[in-house]
Design a protein around this motif. Sequence first.
Motif, short mmCIF file in Angstrom:
data_model
loop_
_atom_site.label_atom_id
_atom_site.label_comp_id
_atom_site.label_asym_id
_atom_site.label_seq_id
_atom_site.Cartn_x
_atom_site.Cartn_y
_atom_site.Cartn_z
N PHE A 60 0.57 -1.12 -0.02
CA PHE A 60 0.16 0.07 0.16
C PHE A 60 0.81 1.46 0.01
CE2 PHE A 60 -2.67 -3.21 1.78
CZ PHE A 60 -3.96 -2.96 1.12
N GLU A 61 2.07 1.18 0.73
CA GLU A 61 2.95 2.44 0.66
C GLU A 61 3.54 2.63 -0.51
OE1 GLU A 61 5.74 1.54 3.62
OE2 GLU A 61 4.38 1.45 5.42
N GLN A 62 3.80 1.62 -1.26
CA GLN A 62 4.28 1.60 -2.76
C GLN A 62 3.19 2.54 -3.62
OE1 GLN A 62 6.38 -1.94 -4.19
NE2 GLN A 62 6.32 -1.14 -6.43
N VAL A 63 2.04 1.98 -3.58
CA VAL A 63 0.94 2.27 -4.61
C VAL A 63 0.85 3.69 -4.27
CG1 VAL A 63 -1.29 2.32 -4.86
CG2 VAL A 63 0.11 0.09 -4.81
N LEU A 64 0.63 4.23 -3.01
CA LEU A 64 0.04 5.64 -2.55
C LEU A 64 1.16 6.46 -2.51
CD1 LEU A 64 -1.99 4.83 0.63
CD2 LEU A 64 -2.70 5.28 -1.65
N SER A 65 2.33 6.10 -3.08
CA SER A 65 3.72 6.98 -2.97
C SER A 65 3.82 7.22 -4.57
CB SER A 65 4.87 6.37 -2.24
OG SER A 65 5.41 5.09 -2.87
N LEU A 252 -7.50 -2.49 -4.44
CA LEU A 252 -8.34 -2.32 -3.13
C LEU A 252 -8.43 -0.54 -2.98
CD1 LEU A 252 -6.97 -4.96 -0.71
CD2 LEU A 252 -9.46 -4.70 -1.50
N VAL A 253 -7.35 -0.03 -3.22
CA VAL A 253 -7.14 1.63 -2.99
C VAL A 253 -8.07 2.02 -4.12
CG1 VAL A 253 -5.96 3.52 -3.31
CG2 VAL A 253 -5.10 1.48 -2.10
N ALA A 254 -8.48 1.40 -5.29
CA ALA A 254 -9.52 2.03 -6.05
C ALA A 254 -10.68 1.68 -5.51
CB ALA A 254 -9.07 1.50 -7.36
N VAL A 255 -11.08 0.58 -5.18
CA VAL A 255 -12.36 0.08 -4.83
C VAL A 255 -12.90 0.27 -3.54
CG1 VAL A 255 -13.89 -1.97 -4.64
CG2 VAL A 255 -12.23 -1.87 -6.57
N VAL A 256 -12.26 0.24 -2.63
CA VAL A 256 -12.62 0.33 -1.07
C VAL A 256 -13.13 1.75 -0.87
CG1 VAL A 256 -11.93 0.57 1.29
CG2 VAL A 256 -11.30 -1.16 -0.05
N PRO A 257 -12.66 2.98 -1.23
CA PRO A 257 -13.47 4.26 -1.10
C PRO A 257 -14.87 4.35 -1.40
CG PRO A 257 -11.29 4.71 -1.87
CD PRO A 257 -11.73 3.07 -2.17
N ALA A 258 -15.25 3.75 -2.57
CA ALA A 258 -16.63 3.76 -2.90
C ALA A 258 -17.64 2.83 -1.93
CB ALA A 258 -16.72 3.19 -4.44
N ILE A 259 -16.77 1.66 -1.57
CA ILE A 259 -17.80 0.56 -0.82
C ILE A 259 -17.74 1.49 0.61
CG2 ILE A 259 -17.57 -1.33 0.61
CD1 ILE A 259 -15.77 -2.38 -1.98
N ILE A 260 -16.92 1.97 1.18
CA ILE A 260 -16.91 2.70 2.34
C ILE A 260 -18.00 3.87 2.40
CG2 ILE A 260 -15.71 4.23 4.10
CD1 ILE A 260 -13.27 2.55 3.69
N ALA A 261 -18.05 4.73 1.45
CA ALA A 261 -18.89 5.76 1.12
C ALA A 261 -20.25 5.27 1.08
CB ALA A 261 -18.49 6.49 -0.10
N PHE A 262 -20.42 3.93 0.41
CA PHE A 262 -21.69 3.73 0.33
C PHE A 262 -22.40 3.08 1.77
CE2 PHE A 262 -25.14 0.63 -0.60
CZ PHE A 262 -26.15 1.14 -1.51
N ILE A 263 -21.39 2.29 2.25
CA ILE A 263 -21.89 1.83 3.62
C ILE A 263 -22.34 2.98 4.72
CG2 ILE A 263 -21.15 0.35 5.61
CD1 ILE A 263 -19.40 -1.61 3.65
N ALA A 264 -21.20 4.02 4.60
CA ALA A 264 -21.52 4.89 5.81
C ALA A 264 -22.60 5.80 5.45
CB ALA A 264 -20.26 5.65 5.56
N LEU A 265 -23.22 5.93 4.11
CA LEU A 265 -24.05 6.83 3.67
C LEU A 265 -25.35 6.03 3.16
CD1 LEU A 265 -21.78 9.43 2.16
CD2 LEU A 265 -22.85 9.42 4.26
N GLN A 266 -25.48 4.58 3.60
CA GLN A 266 -26.57 4.16 2.80
C GLN A 266 -27.70 4.51 3.24
OE1 GLN A 266 -26.70 -0.07 4.08
NE2 GLN A 266 -25.44 0.34 6.05
#
Length: 280
Positions: A60-65, A252-266
Amino acid sequence: MSARPRQRLADAATYAFAILIAAFFLTPLLWLLSLALRARQEVFLGASRFIPKNPTLANFEQVLSDPTFLLYLWNGLKLSALGGLGCLVVAAPAAYAFSRFWFAGRSGLMLAILGFQMVSPLVILVPLYRYMNALGLLNSHFGVTMVYVAVGVPMCTWMLKGAIDAIPREVEEAAQIDGCGRFGIFWRITLPLAAPGLASTFILVMILNWSQFLIPFLLLNKDGQLPIAVAIFNFAGTSNASTTQVLAAACLVAVVPAIIAFIALQRLVVGALTAGAVKG
């Protein structure tokens, strides 16, 4: 068997079925997480264990950097947000008209809008490419945004109509008696009261735009303009993502933000989908 035991049995069966469905969709994500937490040596060993022996966040560090990957994320966020805002600008007046005015062909036009929502993007790919090429809008974020708006407006119109239907007409009538014009009522009364519906519609459209693949894949060719949904394939071919575990972390970095946003704001999203459902 009495009614209460039967109800409990039905509830248990419903929950068991829901758990099976959730497991079916979550298993690939969990396996992707398992790959993303593995070291390179463990991946090459071909170990089939689900839990990594020595979990690491280095992937994850390698991807985000990687500045290129961050640019892809920014492009995806920008296109999703601009497409969502454009949908609200176009769909809000249309939804207000369908909710508050009665005119010939109103029901048929609403069904026609719903019919456009059912058209698959695959059907319009070739004519869309030729049309955007004739307008000179290929390799343009503006062109992609306009297509996002066109694709999202039908769904937004239906959702916002439900939110406006839930607003009592008496509030608008009181403002009209005080001398407020129709546009003033729409701008000063209806839109503020429909703010939860506007917010949830915007969130849902942003999530859908974030996952769009065919439209940006067709209209954008320059690497620096690609959103994350398309650019993840280019990222897979770079030297920075030459191993399986790094690519898994990027996905995962590309997919998880959308999943978290939907779960939090469902609740907001479901509220917008069901608003006005009990009203004519």
